[in-house]
Design a protein around this motif. Structure first.
Motif, PDB file in Angstrom:
ATOM      1  N   GLY A 219       5.538  -0.044   5.145  1.00 50.84           N
ATOM      2  CA  GLY A 219       6.619  -0.579   5.003  1.00 50.84           C
ATOM      3  C   GLY A 219       6.692  -2.192   4.910  1.00 50.84           C
ATOM      4  N   LYS A 220       5.427  -2.658   4.660  1.00 56.39           N
ATOM      5  CA  LYS A 220       5.179  -4.241   4.773  1.00 56.39           C
ATOM      6  C   LYS A 220       6.048  -4.921   3.673  1.00 56.39           C
ATOM      7  CE  LYS A 220       0.615  -3.613   4.108  1.00 56.39           C
ATOM      8  NZ  LYS A 220       1.009  -2.080   3.987  1.00 56.39           N
ATOM      9  N   SER A 221       5.737  -4.374   2.317  1.00 55.40           N
ATOM     10  CA  SER A 221       6.335  -5.353   1.041  1.00 55.40           C
ATOM     11  C   SER A 221       7.757  -4.854   1.175  1.00 55.40           C
ATOM     12  CB  SER A 221       5.733  -4.559   0.168  1.00 55.40           C
ATOM     13  OG  SER A 221       4.424  -4.727  -0.179  1.00 55.40           O
ATOM     14  N   THR A 222       8.318  -3.723   1.733  1.00 54.45           N
ATOM     15  CA  THR A 222       9.771  -3.711   1.844  1.00 54.45           C
ATOM     16  C   THR A 222      10.363  -4.609   2.888  1.00 54.45           C
ATOM     17  OG1 THR A 222       9.633  -1.452   1.642  1.00 54.45           O
ATOM     18  CG2 THR A 222      11.438  -1.958   2.551  1.00 54.45           C
TER      19      THR A 222
ATOM     20  N   ARG B 205      -8.630 -15.402  -0.653  1.00 52.22           N
ATOM     21  CA  ARG B 205      -7.699 -16.051   0.212  1.00 52.22           C
ATOM     22  C   ARG B 205      -7.996 -17.456   0.565  1.00 52.22           C
ATOM     23  NH1 ARG B 205      -7.735 -11.310   2.631  1.00 52.22           N
ATOM     24  NH2 ARG B 205      -9.901 -11.014   3.574  1.00 52.22           N
TER      25      ARG B 205
ATOM     26  N   GLY C 185      -8.656  -7.565   5.429  1.00 50.10           N
ATOM     27  CA  GLY C 185      -9.816  -7.699   5.205  1.00 50.10           C
ATOM     28  C   GLY C 185     -10.774  -7.311   6.189  1.00 50.10           C
TER      29      GLY C 185
ATOM     30  N   GLU D 169      10.755   3.626  12.564  1.00 50.36           N
ATOM     31  CA  GLU D 169      12.254   3.913  12.531  1.00 50.36           C
ATOM     32  C   GLU D 169      12.924   3.597  11.284  1.00 50.36           C
ATOM     33  OE1 GLU D 169      13.384   0.972  15.528  1.00 50.36           O
ATOM     34  OE2 GLU D 169      12.551   2.097  17.323  1.00 50.36           O
TER      35      GLU D 169
ATOM     36  N   ARG E 174      -3.351 -10.744  -6.910  1.00 48.99           N
ATOM     37  CA  ARG E 174      -3.864 -10.315  -7.979  1.00 48.99           C
ATOM     38  C   ARG E 174      -3.950 -11.024  -9.260  1.00 48.99           C
ATOM     39  NH1 ARG E 174      -4.061  -3.578  -7.297  1.00 48.99           N
ATOM     40  NH2 ARG E 174      -3.302  -3.482  -5.023  1.00 48.99           N
TER      41      ARG E 174
ATOM     42  N   ASP F 185      -1.348   1.318   4.995  1.00 51.75           N
ATOM     43  CA  ASP F 185      -0.498   1.810   3.685  1.00 51.75           C
ATOM     44  C   ASP F 185       0.635   2.604   3.777  1.00 51.75           C
ATOM     45  OD1 ASP F 185      -0.676   1.696   0.796  1.00 51.75           O
ATOM     46  OD2 ASP F 185      -1.739   3.815   0.666  1.00 51.75           O
ATOM     47  N   ARG F 186       1.846   2.046   3.172  1.00 54.97           N
ATOM     48  CA  ARG F 186       3.047   2.739   3.151  1.00 54.97           C
ATOM     49  C   ARG F 186       3.791   2.455   4.728  1.00 54.97           C
ATOM     50  NH1 ARG F 186       1.761   2.474  -0.987  1.00 54.97           N
ATOM     51  NH2 ARG F 186       1.421   4.009  -2.504  1.00 54.97           N
TER      52      ARG F 186
ATOM     53  N   ARG G 244      -0.026  -8.905   4.345  1.00 64.17           N
ATOM     54  CA  ARG G 244      -1.560  -8.639   4.371  1.00 64.17           C
ATOM     55  C   ARG G 244      -2.339  -9.840   4.440  1.00 64.17           C
ATOM     56  NH1 ARG G 244      -3.336  -3.640   4.440  1.00 64.17           N
ATOM     57  NH2 ARG G 244      -2.262  -1.976   3.089  1.00 64.17           N
TER      58      ARG G 244
ATOM     59  N   GLN H 231      -7.428   6.064   6.180  1.00 58.77           N
ATOM     60  CA  GLN H 231      -6.462   5.331   7.005  1.00 58.77           C
ATOM     61  C   GLN H 231      -6.573   5.310   8.544  1.00 58.77           C
ATOM     62  OE1 GLN H 231      -3.958   3.086   5.433  1.00 58.77           O
ATOM     63  NE2 GLN H 231      -5.071   3.419   3.553  1.00 58.77           N
TER      64      GLN H 231
HETATM   65  N1  Z5A Z   1      -7.256  -4.748   1.153  1.00 57.39           N
HETATM   66  C1  Z5A Z   1      -8.673  -5.108   1.499  1.00 57.39           C
HETATM   67  O1  Z5A Z   1      -9.555  -3.875   1.559  1.00 57.39           O
HETATM   68  N2  Z5A Z   1      -9.090  -6.266   1.808  1.00 57.39           N
HETATM   69  C2  Z5A Z   1      -8.219  -7.350   1.879  1.00 57.39           C
HETATM   70  O2  Z5A Z   1      -8.478  -8.394   2.287  1.00 57.39           O
HETATM   71  C3  Z5A Z   1      -6.885  -7.141   1.722  1.00 57.39           C
HETATM   72  C4  Z5A Z   1      -6.463  -5.740   1.198  1.00 57.39           C
HETATM   73  C5  Z5A Z   1      -6.027  -8.289   1.606  1.00 57.39           C
HETATM   74  C6  Z5A Z   1      -4.153  -3.203  -1.581  1.00 57.39           C
HETATM   75  O3  Z5A Z   1      -3.235  -3.471  -0.839  1.00 57.39           O
HETATM   76  C7  Z5A Z   1      -5.401  -2.579  -0.869  1.00 57.39           C
HETATM   77  O4  Z5A Z   1      -6.127  -3.468  -0.577  1.00 57.39           O
HETATM   78  C8  Z5A Z   1      -4.972  -2.061   0.451  1.00 57.39           C
HETATM   79  C9  Z5A Z   1      -5.829  -2.831   1.594  1.00 57.39           C
HETATM   80  C10 Z5A Z   1      -6.847  -3.571   0.765  1.00 57.39           C
HETATM   81  N3  Z5A Z   1      -5.301  -0.753   0.614  1.00 57.39           N
HETATM   82  N4  Z5A Z   1      -4.969   0.357   1.018  1.00 57.39           N
HETATM   83  N5  Z5A Z   1      -4.310   1.289   1.459  1.00 57.39           N
HETATM   84  P1  Z5A Z   1      -1.770  -3.747  -1.413  1.00 57.39           P
HETATM   85  O5  Z5A Z   1      -1.154  -4.717  -0.473  1.00 57.39           O
HETATM   86  O6  Z5A Z   1      -1.682  -4.139  -2.677  1.00 57.39           O
HETATM   87  O7  Z5A Z   1      -1.103  -2.468  -1.490  1.00 57.39           O
HETATM   88  P2  Z5A Z   1      -0.691  -1.294  -0.388  1.00 57.39           P
HETATM   89  O8  Z5A Z   1      -0.147  -2.476   0.642  1.00 57.39           O
HETATM   90  O9  Z5A Z   1      -1.345  -0.448  -0.929  1.00 57.39           O
HETATM   91  O10 Z5A Z   1       0.057  -0.504   0.565  1.00 57.39           O
HETATM   92  P3  Z5A Z   1       1.754  -0.555   0.355  1.00 57.39           P
HETATM   93  O11 Z5A Z   1       1.809   0.404  -0.777  1.00 57.39           O
HETATM   94  O12 Z5A Z   1       2.076  -1.843  -0.439  1.00 57.39           O
HETATM   95  O13 Z5A Z   1       2.360  -0.150   1.309  1.00 57.39           O
HETATM   96  P4  Z5A Z   1       3.572  -1.350   2.256  1.00 57.39           P
HETATM   97  O14 Z5A Z   1       3.875  -2.459   1.533  1.00 57.39           O
HETATM   98  O15 Z5A Z   1       3.259  -0.961   3.365  1.00 57.39           O
HETATM   99  O16 Z5A Z   1       4.792  -0.256   2.084  1.00 57.39           O
HETATM  100  P5  Z5A Z   1       6.128  -0.298   0.782  1.00 57.39           P
HETATM  101  O17 Z5A Z   1       5.883  -0.451  -0.339  1.00 57.39           O
HETATM  102  O18 Z5A Z   1       7.034  -1.362   1.529  1.00 57.39           O
HETATM  103  O19 Z5A Z   1       6.873   1.048   1.420  1.00 57.39           O
HETATM  104  C11 Z5A Z   1       6.157   2.474   1.099  1.00 57.39           C
HETATM  105  C12 Z5A Z   1       7.314   3.567   0.723  1.00 57.39           C
HETATM  106  O20 Z5A Z   1       7.938   3.693   2.091  1.00 57.39           O
HETATM  107  C13 Z5A Z   1       8.369   3.105  -0.116  1.00 57.39           C
HETATM  108  O21 Z5A Z   1       8.838   4.049  -0.682  1.00 57.39           O
HETATM  109  C14 Z5A Z   1       9.494   2.537   0.816  1.00 57.39           C
HETATM  110  O22 Z5A Z   1      10.815   2.706   0.306  1.00 57.39           O
HETATM  111  C15 Z5A Z   1       9.199   3.474   2.154  1.00 57.39           C
HETATM  112  N6  Z5A Z   1       9.735   2.946   3.329  1.00 57.39           N
HETATM  113  C16 Z5A Z   1       9.482   1.778   3.547  1.00 57.39           C
HETATM  114  N7  Z5A Z   1       9.896   1.513   4.761  1.00 57.39           N
HETATM  115  C17 Z5A Z   1      10.315   2.634   5.279  1.00 57.39           C
HETATM  116  C18 Z5A Z   1      11.207   3.179   6.499  1.00 57.39           C
HETATM  117  N8  Z5A Z   1      11.445   2.395   7.519  1.00 57.39           N
HETATM  118  N9  Z5A Z   1      11.402   4.523   6.601  1.00 57.39           N
HETATM  119  C19 Z5A Z   1      11.224   5.280   5.694  1.00 57.39           C
HETATM  120  N10 Z5A Z   1      10.775   4.972   4.506  1.00 57.39           N
HETATM  121  C20 Z5A Z   1      10.311   3.602   4.405  1.00 57.39           C
END
Ligand code: Z5A
Ligand code: MG
Length: 212
Positions: free
Chosen positions: A21-24, A79, A105, A181, A48, A18-19, A100, A159
């Protein structure tokens, strides 16, 4: 004949805590590949939007309670319901960036205490990614990014367990990207890896199945 082999798209998966940076990074990668003229789509799991996905979403936002095995199978079903479309897209030349996939999973459900082989079983036969990029960050660093919300699993202690299971699942083909980074650095590293894979797939690398 060889010349009639249709270039296929690549199945690119981003995994990580989580966080991390995957979606970014998925969004950046989509514009990069599109900019180069590669037909590309961005997918995410859980998806969803489907009826199964709506059940998953309710569970994640604590609006419903489900047995751990049940929710595991729903994530897997989510999936499977996209599998045939996924194969069709890849075979007709579209590259898929997937936010993901099966590794989430297995890692998340195993971290709750379910048997890892039981967790893998329903994933057998799904399409295997051509490349898995793991966005590597410690749970503590990830938590500092803020935005930890009220969804299930968004706790540092949990986590940490997930990170351990990702470690167990990874093999030598995974690309480990330092996700601590700056965004632009992470972006460049991902681009290098992915371009190579997209080329391999264009040249006719066959599709394979999980878990082989
Ligand atoms: N789950 C499961 O149990 N079984 C499964 O089969 C699947 C999933 C597929 C929901 O997933 C939950 O489902 C998840 C796993 C479970 N539970 N958890 N934890 P999701 O994909 O809908 O939600 P998410 O993935 O919670 O995590 P996320 O919030 O989407 O994180 P992310 O995509 O990896 O991060 P982000 O949104 O790109 O970035 C987060 C923040 O960091 C944001 O403010 C960015 O601007 C910042 N960021 C990004 N990159 C950087 C860098 N390099 N430096 C500084 N800041 C940064
Ligand atoms: Mg995300």
């Amino acid at each position: 004949t060889e010349s009639s082999v249709k270039p296929r798209g690549a199945l690119i998966v981003l995994e990580g805590l989580d966080r991390s940076g995957k979606s970014t990074q998925c969004a950046k990668l989509l514009s990069f590949l599109e900019g180069l003229g590669h037909p590309t789509e961005l997918w995410r799991f859980p998806d969803r939007e489907t009826s199964v996905g709506k059940m998953i979403s309710a569970y994640l936002s604590n609006k419903s309670q489900l047995d751990d095995h049940t929710i595991h199978l729903l994530f897997s079903a989510n999936r499977w319901e996209k599998r045939s479309l996924m194969e069709e897209k890849l075979k007709t030349g579209t590259t898929l960036i997937v936010d993901r996939y099966s590794y989430s999973g297995v890692a998340f459900s195993s971290a709750k205490g379910l048997d890892i082989d039981w967790c893998k079983a329903p994933e057998i036969g799904l399409l295997a990614p051509d490349s898995v990029l793991y966005l590597d960050i410690s749970p503590e660093r990830a938590a500092e990014r803020g935005g930890y919300g009220d969804e299930r699993y968004e706790r540092v202690e949990f986590q940490k367990k997930v990170a351990d299971f990702y470690q167990t699942l990874r093999d030598s083909s995974w690309k480990i990207i330092n996700a601590g980074e700056a965004m632009e650095e992470v972006e460049k590293k991902i681009q290098e890896v992915v371009l190579d894979k997209v080329k391999e797939c264009t040249k006719g690398k066959p599709l394979s199945l999980l878990w082989s």
